[in-house]
Design an enzyme around this catalytic site. Structure first.
Site, short mmCIF file in Angstrom:
data_model
loop_
_atom_site.label_atom_id
_atom_site.label_comp_id
_atom_site.label_asym_id
_atom_site.label_seq_id
_atom_site.Cartn_x
_atom_site.Cartn_y
_atom_site.Cartn_z
N ARG A 28 -10.07 -6.59 -1.57
CA ARG A 28 -11.21 -6.19 -0.75
C ARG A 28 -11.00 -4.76 -0.25
O ARG A 28 -9.88 -4.40 0.13
CB ARG A 28 -11.38 -7.13 0.46
CG ARG A 28 -11.88 -8.51 0.07
CD ARG A 28 -13.33 -8.45 -0.37
NE ARG A 28 -13.83 -9.73 -0.84
CZ ARG A 28 -13.77 -10.16 -2.10
NH1 ARG A 28 -13.20 -9.43 -3.02
NH2 ARG A 28 -14.27 -11.33 -2.42
N ILE A 29 -12.10 -3.98 -0.23
CA ILE A 29 -11.99 -2.60 0.25
C ILE A 29 -12.01 -2.62 1.78
O ILE A 29 -12.81 -3.34 2.39
CB ILE A 29 -13.15 -1.76 -0.32
CG1 ILE A 29 -12.92 -1.59 -1.82
CG2 ILE A 29 -13.23 -0.39 0.37
CD1 ILE A 29 -14.05 -0.92 -2.56
N ASN A 41 -0.56 0.12 -0.34
CA ASN A 41 -1.12 -0.69 -1.43
C ASN A 41 -0.28 -0.50 -2.68
O ASN A 41 0.32 0.55 -2.87
CB ASN A 41 -2.56 -0.21 -1.71
CG ASN A 41 -3.20 -0.96 -2.85
OD1 ASN A 41 -3.16 -2.20 -2.92
ND2 ASN A 41 -3.82 -0.23 -3.78
N HIS A 47 -0.63 -0.35 -6.78
CA HIS A 47 -1.70 -0.16 -7.76
C HIS A 47 -1.09 -0.08 -9.17
O HIS A 47 -0.14 0.69 -9.39
CB HIS A 47 -2.47 1.13 -7.44
CG HIS A 47 -3.59 1.38 -8.40
ND1 HIS A 47 -4.70 0.57 -8.45
CD2 HIS A 47 -3.75 2.33 -9.35
CE1 HIS A 47 -5.51 1.02 -9.40
NE2 HIS A 47 -4.96 2.08 -9.96
N VAL A 72 -10.76 4.89 -2.26
CA VAL A 72 -9.99 3.83 -2.95
C VAL A 72 -8.97 4.41 -3.93
O VAL A 72 -9.30 5.27 -4.76
CB VAL A 72 -10.97 2.88 -3.70
CG1 VAL A 72 -10.21 1.87 -4.54
CG2 VAL A 72 -11.86 2.16 -2.69
N LYS A 129 4.18 -5.58 -13.41
CA LYS A 129 4.55 -6.33 -12.20
C LYS A 129 6.06 -6.36 -11.98
O LYS A 129 6.53 -6.32 -10.85
CB LYS A 129 4.00 -7.76 -12.27
CG LYS A 129 2.52 -7.84 -11.92
CD LYS A 129 2.13 -9.27 -11.65
CE LYS A 129 0.64 -9.42 -11.49
NZ LYS A 129 0.28 -10.76 -11.02
N VAL A 130 6.82 -6.42 -13.08
CA VAL A 130 8.28 -6.40 -12.93
C VAL A 130 8.69 -5.12 -12.19
O VAL A 130 9.51 -5.13 -11.27
CB VAL A 130 8.96 -6.48 -14.32
CG1 VAL A 130 10.47 -6.27 -14.22
CG2 VAL A 130 8.65 -7.81 -14.99
C1 GRF Z 1 -0.57 -6.25 -8.88
O1 GRF Z 1 -0.46 -5.90 -10.23
C2 GRF Z 1 -1.04 -5.06 -8.08
O2 GRF Z 1 -0.73 -3.84 -8.66
C3 GRF Z 1 -2.54 -5.23 -8.08
O3 GRF Z 1 -2.74 -6.63 -8.02
C4 GRF Z 1 -1.65 -7.29 -8.65
C5 GRF Z 1 -1.20 -8.38 -7.73
O4 GRF Z 1 -0.29 -9.25 -8.33
N1 GRF Z 1 -3.12 -4.52 -6.97
P1 GRF Z 1 0.42 -10.39 -7.49
O5 GRF Z 1 -0.66 -11.23 -6.82
O6 GRF Z 1 1.34 -9.74 -6.50
O7 GRF Z 1 1.18 -11.20 -8.52
#
Ligand code: GRF
Length: 247
Positions: free
Chosen positions: A130-131, A146, A148, A200, A227-228
């Site tokens: 959500r923004i 955040n 990203h 954003v 994610k890793v």
């Molecule tokens: C992550 O890839 C993050 O960069 C993006 O949303 C994803 C969240 O993943 N904003 P999780 O819920 O932490 O697994």
């Protein structure tokens, strides 16, 4: 308790809290983690705190705008207060809004009130979809970060990023950054942790790491590899900010 037991208790407690024996107690650096889904980045923070990689930090509260976000289960499993906050305008307002007032009727106002109630020092958007408005962010100056899944430039709103091998790539902001990187046919993407500003995905970057795009990558496979990296970056960012604040 024997003196050895006492010693090991003291050093464990010291690792957990970051407090040195004989020094005045420092209060913990309290994180408020906002999620909308799986919460694997939340889990990375939970693990880092439990493994003493973030001494002096604790997660004060997890908030999700989705009732079925798996991240809520992760928080509850670790006995962290976890709250589902409906995000549709005015939902639930009749129960908690003060009579004749609208101070608590918007989801954002309720979120701000919760974060203040739980005395949160740093708000971590970990997959929060959500923004947040300028008015909300103004209440937590330089205290909202955040993560990203794309490379953001140092100059905030810039539209290109130069990778470590000198390639100039477009900047992907918003919800579909992983797929957009694939569609653009570039060879390198990455993830960033940055301060949240009203524009954003354009706030100052705290840390970032590049990730190679492989031939035949799917959005899912690439996002998993990103994610890793994120799980390390989010811990690094929180460590950086909490150390500045605690010391
Ligand atoms: C992550 O890839 C993050 O960069 C993006 O949303 C994803 C969240 O993943 N904003 P999780 O819920 O932490 O697994």
């Amino acid at each position: 308790m024997s003196s050895n037991e006492h010693k090991s208790f003291t050093s464990k407690e010291q690792e957990r809290t970051g407090n040195l024996p004989g020094e005045p107690q420092k209060s913990p650096f309290r994180l408020g983690v906002l999620i909308s889904g799986t919460g694997s980045n939340l889990q990375a923070l939970i693990d880092a705190i439990e493994n003493q990689q973030l001494p002096g930090n604790e997660i004060a509260l997890v908030v999700s705008n989705k009732a079925d976000a798996y991240g809520l289960q992760r928080a509850l499993k670790h006995r962290i207060p976890a709250i589902y906050l409906p995000w549709e305008r005015n939902v639930g307002a009749r129960f908690i809004a003060p009579p004749m007032g609208d101070q608590l009727t918007s989801p954002e106002s309720r979120l701000a009130a919760l974060l203040q109630l739980f005395q949160v020092d740093l708000v971590v958007l970990a997959g929060w979809m959500r923004i947040l408005s300028a008015a909300f962010l103004g209440q937590f100056p330089r205290r909202v970060i955040n993560i990203h899944p794309a490379l953001l430039p140092d100059d905030g709103t810039g539209s290109t990023y130069v990778t470590s091998n000198g390639a100039q790539i477009p900047v992907f902001r918003g919800l579909h950054a992983v797929q957009q990187a694939l569609d653009a046919g570039i060879k390198i993407t990455g993830s960033c942790v940055h301060y949240v500003t009203p524009v954003v995905d354009a706030g100052p970057v705290i840390c970032r790491q590049e990730v190679a795009i492989e031939d035949g990558d799917s959005e899912e496979a690439l996002h998993e590899r990103l994610k890793v990296v994120e799980h390390r970056l989010i811990v690094e960012a929180v460590r950086k900010l909490s150390e500045t604040s605690i010391n």
